[in-house]
Scaffold this motif. Structure first.
Motif, PDB file in Angstrom:
ATOM      1  N   ILE A 111      11.496  -6.934  -7.670  1.00 28.34           N
ATOM      2  CA  ILE A 111      11.960  -5.915  -8.762  1.00 28.34           C
ATOM      3  C   ILE A 111      11.009  -5.837  -9.968  1.00 28.34           C
ATOM      4  O   ILE A 111      10.437  -5.037 -10.384  1.00 28.34           O
ATOM      5  N   ASN A 112      10.479  -7.182 -10.250  1.00 30.45           N
ATOM      6  CA  ASN A 112       9.291  -7.467 -11.275  1.00 30.45           C
ATOM      7  C   ASN A 112       8.227  -6.661 -11.003  1.00 30.45           C
ATOM      8  O   ASN A 112       7.649  -6.044 -12.039  1.00 30.45           O
ATOM      9  N   GLY A 113       8.002  -6.729  -9.944  1.00 31.57           N
ATOM     10  CA  GLY A 113       6.681  -6.150  -9.448  1.00 31.57           C
ATOM     11  C   GLY A 113       6.512  -4.694  -9.538  1.00 31.57           C
ATOM     12  O   GLY A 113       5.675  -3.789  -9.745  1.00 31.57           O
ATOM     13  N   PHE A 114       7.909  -4.134  -9.233  1.00 29.97           N
ATOM     14  CA  PHE A 114       8.190  -2.635  -9.178  1.00 29.97           C
ATOM     15  C   PHE A 114       8.212  -2.074 -10.560  1.00 29.97           C
ATOM     16  O   PHE A 114       7.477  -0.985 -10.836  1.00 29.97           O
ATOM     17  N   LEU A 115       8.786  -2.853 -11.502  1.00 29.78           N
ATOM     18  CA  LEU A 115       8.920  -2.410 -12.851  1.00 29.78           C
ATOM     19  C   LEU A 115       7.544  -2.558 -13.614  1.00 29.78           C
ATOM     20  O   LEU A 115       7.406  -1.999 -14.691  1.00 29.78           O
ATOM     21  N   SER A 116       6.656  -3.415 -13.128  1.00 28.42           N
ATOM     22  CA  SER A 116       5.633  -3.840 -14.009  1.00 28.42           C
ATOM     23  C   SER A 116       4.794  -2.403 -13.999  1.00 28.42           C
ATOM     24  O   SER A 116       4.585  -1.816 -13.087  1.00 28.42           O
ATOM     25  N   PRO A 117       4.267  -2.057 -15.154  1.00 26.35           N
ATOM     26  CA  PRO A 117       3.458  -0.886 -15.542  1.00 26.35           C
ATOM     27  C   PRO A 117       2.094  -1.003 -14.823  1.00 26.35           C
ATOM     28  O   PRO A 117       1.138  -0.102 -14.570  1.00 26.35           O
ATOM     29  N   ASP A 118       1.598  -2.218 -14.528  1.00 26.81           N
ATOM     30  CA  ASP A 118       0.398  -2.562 -14.058  1.00 26.81           C
ATOM     31  C   ASP A 118       0.277  -2.766 -12.520  1.00 26.81           C
ATOM     32  O   ASP A 118       1.300  -3.568 -12.369  1.00 26.81           O
ATOM     33  N   ARG A 178      -4.992  -6.170  -5.652  1.00 27.39           N
ATOM     34  CA  ARG A 178      -4.826  -7.147  -4.625  1.00 27.39           C
ATOM     35  C   ARG A 178      -3.612  -7.402  -3.753  1.00 27.39           C
ATOM     36  O   ARG A 178      -3.363  -8.173  -2.954  1.00 27.39           O
ATOM     37  N   THR A 179      -2.484  -6.779  -4.357  1.00 25.16           N
ATOM     38  CA  THR A 179      -1.125  -6.760  -3.580  1.00 25.16           C
ATOM     39  C   THR A 179      -0.931  -5.563  -2.672  1.00 25.16           C
ATOM     40  O   THR A 179      -1.943  -4.875  -2.431  1.00 25.16           O
ATOM     41  N   GLN A 180      -0.055  -5.632  -1.765  1.00 27.76           N
ATOM     42  CA  GLN A 180       0.318  -4.685  -0.744  1.00 27.76           C
ATOM     43  C   GLN A 180       0.245  -3.578  -1.279  1.00 27.76           C
ATOM     44  O   GLN A 180      -0.435  -2.181  -0.802  1.00 27.76           O
ATOM     45  N   ILE A 181       1.193  -3.254  -2.589  1.00 30.05           N
ATOM     46  CA  ILE A 181       1.354  -1.997  -3.116  1.00 30.05           C
ATOM     47  C   ILE A 181       0.094  -1.477  -3.612  1.00 30.05           C
ATOM     48  O   ILE A 181      -0.220  -0.274  -3.615  1.00 30.05           O
ATOM     49  N   GLY A 182      -0.704  -2.357  -4.206  1.00 38.03           N
ATOM     50  CA  GLY A 182      -2.140  -1.948  -4.712  1.00 38.03           C
ATOM     51  C   GLY A 182      -2.860  -1.345  -3.810  1.00 38.03           C
ATOM     52  O   GLY A 182      -3.572  -0.386  -3.841  1.00 38.03           O
ATOM     53  N   ALA A 194      -1.900  -0.172  -0.854  1.00 43.19           N
ATOM     54  CA  ALA A 194      -1.384   1.135  -0.296  1.00 43.19           C
ATOM     55  C   ALA A 194      -1.628   2.471  -1.481  1.00 43.19           C
ATOM     56  O   ALA A 194      -2.004   3.355  -0.901  1.00 43.19           O
ATOM     57  N   THR A 195      -1.539   2.126  -2.546  1.00 44.21           N
ATOM     58  CA  THR A 195      -1.622   3.226  -3.475  1.00 44.21           C
ATOM     59  C   THR A 195      -2.934   3.717  -3.614  1.00 44.21           C
ATOM     60  O   THR A 195      -3.096   4.881  -3.485  1.00 44.21           O
ATOM     61  N   ASN A 196      -3.966   2.935  -3.549  1.00 44.05           N
ATOM     62  CA  ASN A 196      -5.456   3.101  -3.704  1.00 44.05           C
ATOM     63  C   ASN A 196      -5.653   3.903  -2.293  1.00 44.05           C
ATOM     64  O   ASN A 196      -6.595   4.882  -2.136  1.00 44.05           O
ATOM     65  N   ALA A 197      -5.166   3.444  -1.192  1.00 41.19           N
ATOM     66  CA  ALA A 197      -5.538   4.116   0.083  1.00 41.19           C
ATOM     67  C   ALA A 197      -4.933   5.777   0.058  1.00 41.19           C
ATOM     68  O   ALA A 197      -5.524   6.583   0.379  1.00 41.19           O
ATOM     69  N   ILE A 198      -3.606   5.831  -0.454  1.00 46.96           N
ATOM     70  CA  ILE A 198      -3.052   7.260  -0.370  1.00 46.96           C
ATOM     71  C   ILE A 198      -3.811   8.131  -1.449  1.00 46.96           C
ATOM     72  O   ILE A 198      -4.219   9.211  -1.152  1.00 46.96           O
ATOM     73  N   GLN A 199      -4.521   7.559  -2.480  1.00 50.90           N
ATOM     74  CA  GLN A 199      -5.235   8.351  -3.567  1.00 50.90           C
ATOM     75  C   GLN A 199      -6.713   8.610  -2.605  1.00 50.90           C
ATOM     76  O   GLN A 199      -7.194   9.800  -2.951  1.00 50.90           O
ATOM     77  N   GLY A 218       8.843   5.748   0.258  1.00 48.09           N
ATOM     78  CA  GLY A 218       8.916   5.350  -1.105  1.00 48.09           C
ATOM     79  C   GLY A 218       8.339   4.163  -1.720  1.00 48.09           C
ATOM     80  O   GLY A 218       7.809   4.281  -2.605  1.00 48.09           O
ATOM     81  N   VAL A 219       8.504   3.286  -0.748  1.00 49.90           N
ATOM     82  CA  VAL A 219       7.856   1.934  -1.242  1.00 49.90           C
ATOM     83  C   VAL A 219       6.283   2.122  -1.100  1.00 49.90           C
ATOM     84  O   VAL A 219       5.641   1.680  -2.085  1.00 49.90           O
ATOM     85  N   ALA A 220       5.730   2.783  -0.146  1.00 50.68           N
ATOM     86  CA  ALA A 220       4.225   2.752  -0.113  1.00 50.68           C
ATOM     87  C   ALA A 220       3.771   3.739  -1.220  1.00 50.68           C
ATOM     88  O   ALA A 220       2.411   3.414  -1.672  1.00 50.68           O
ATOM     89  N   VAL A 221       4.536   4.582  -1.880  1.00 51.71           N
ATOM     90  CA  VAL A 221       3.961   5.259  -3.055  1.00 51.71           C
ATOM     91  C   VAL A 221       4.553   4.754  -4.246  1.00 51.71           C
ATOM     92  O   VAL A 221       4.341   5.386  -5.458  1.00 51.71           O
ATOM     93  N   ARG A 222       5.086   3.703  -4.240  1.00 52.27           N
ATOM     94  CA  ARG A 222       5.779   2.899  -5.580  1.00 52.27           C
ATOM     95  C   ARG A 222       6.893   3.649  -6.243  1.00 52.27           C
ATOM     96  O   ARG A 222       6.962   3.552  -7.283  1.00 52.27           O
ATOM     97  N   LEU A 223       7.507   4.553  -5.310  1.00 52.03           N
ATOM     98  CA  LEU A 223       8.945   5.232  -5.951  1.00 52.03           C
ATOM     99  C   LEU A 223       9.841   4.346  -5.925  1.00 52.03           C
ATOM    100  O   LEU A 223      10.948   4.414  -6.617  1.00 52.03           O
TER     101      LEU A 223
END
Length: 387
Positions: free
Chosen positions: A227-234, A238-242, A244-249, A334-339
């Motif tokens: 939850i903290n990782g999701f709510l963090s503005p940054d 180096r994380t999986q979300i990071g 994935a987000t970069n790959a989608i972009q 939704g997880v992959a795009v950080r929603l």
């Protein structure tokens, strides 16, 4: 193709089972399931190669396993889709009993494979995730309870279904597996709504779920970290979300090209939880929209058929299966795009995993069986005749 556009013809008495099944089955949903499986194999050719090389295995080891598991799943799906609602109820109840017993035994004989959650039974040559098989059985048994409560002098089935839902949610949360717990609770709420539950009660249950989430946040480090990782503005790149987000972009509209993506070399779960990121990077937004359209078609076509269903069990169970199928896909993407916060949930028929694809085959087979065209009037017509 004519049947797919204009609808199917109800079964005629004495027809052989295969022609009767073909005339009555939801062909659009069947076509979409087969398409999703084919897309999963296509993406697996790219996403699973880095993991195979890391583990010193043949390059397409995981793709071959997925093809085997997928073949088993499709056979199971087709066999189950030929069953009647009564047979679906029976196998659903039996499957729920077996999967529930396995989940109860997880704290004693389960393993977490280093992921911080005890969700798997390891048999040496293969691992099984019981919660995947629990979901279709849970939908069947709760729909049975709710349908029975509608009969004159029937049991308090809605109460029984609530007890079953609460028990399953608690057991899944203790693993911890909050993603599957949320999906189970959502499917129960949808079925309860279809069965005629008052909105106030549904809101009360939703409020209880929210309070449970707040308690889990304070009591579970695993849950709080996500939850903290999701709510963090940054976003930590180096994380999986990071990744994935970069790959989608990077993928843009048309993608960087087949085999040219790099995220699969960085994401440890590129072939499972984050496979949509691989699709977005290599094939672009077009592939992602195609996948979304396939899931939407399965859900919408199934719900449209269920609007005409007269059997309470088939109507309730079919709605629960269709909505759970769609929401699981929604959560994964939704997880992959950080929603949504990370939940460790697979994309049905697309992600790698024996338990996931076979359980998806069971659920899809049940949904196809419950949405087959049967000789019956629409609900509105029946109500008008009863006046």
């Amino acid at each position: 193709m004519t049947d797919m556009v204009f609808g199917t013809t109800p079964a005629r008495a004495g027809d052989p089972i295969l022609p009767r099944w073909w005339r009555t089955v939801n062909k659009w949903a069947l076509f979409c399931v087969l398409s999703l499986f084919a897309i999963g194999l296509l993406l697996g050719l790219a996403a699973s190669v880095p993991l195979a090389e890391k583990n010193n295995l043949p390059r397409f080891y995981y793709v071959q396993r997925q093809a085997v598991f997928g073949g088993m799943a499709l056979v199971v799906m087709l066999v189950i889709s030929m069953m009647s609602p009564r047979q679906i109820r029976r196998i659903g109840v039996l499957g729920f009993a077996v999967a529930f017993a396995a989940i109860v035994m997880l704290p004693f004989i389960g393993t977490d494979f280093g992921k911080g959650a005890t969700r798997w039974l390891s048999l040496g040559f293969v691992s099984i995730q019981p919660s995947e098989f629990l979901k279709p059985g849970f939908v069947a048994i709760c729909a049975w309870f709710m349908a029975a409560s509608m009969e004159i002098g029937g049991p308090p089935g809605k109460l029984y279904s609530f007890i079953a839902a609460a028990t399953v949610v608690i057991l899944l949360a203790l693993q911890p597996d909050f993603g599957q717990a949320s999906l189970v609770l959502f499917s129960w709420l949808v079925m309860y709504f279809v069965a005629g539950a008052p909105m106030v009660l549904l809101l009360a249950v939703a409020g209880m779920a929210l309070m449970g989430g707040m308690f889990a946040y304070g009591a579970s480090e695993h849950f709080a970290r996500r939850i903290n990782g999701f709510l963090s503005p940054d976003i930590d790149p180096r994380t999986q979300i990071g990744y994935a987000t970069n790959a989608i972009q990077e993928g843009g509209f048309f993608g960087v090209g087949v085999g040219e993506g790099t995220v699969k070399w960085s994401l440890p779960d590129a072939h499972t939880d984050f496979i949509i990121a691989v699709a977005a990077e290599e094939y672009g937004l077009i592939m992602v929209l195609t996948v979304i359209a396939l899931y939407m078609t399965i859900v919408v076509r199934s719900l449209l058929r269920l609007l005409k269903e007269r059997d309470p069990f088939a109507r309730i169970a079919g709605t629960g299966l269709a909505c759970a199928f769609g929401v699981q896909a929604l959560i994964n993407m939704g997880v992959a795009v950080r929603l949504l916060p990370a939940k460790g949930m697979t994309l049905p028929f697309v992600s790698y995993g024996g338990s996931s694809v076979i359980a998806s085959g069971i659920a899809a087979g049940m949904l196809l069986a419950l949405t087959r065209t049967r000789p019956q009037g629409e609900i509105a017509e029946i109500l008008r005749r009863g006046r």
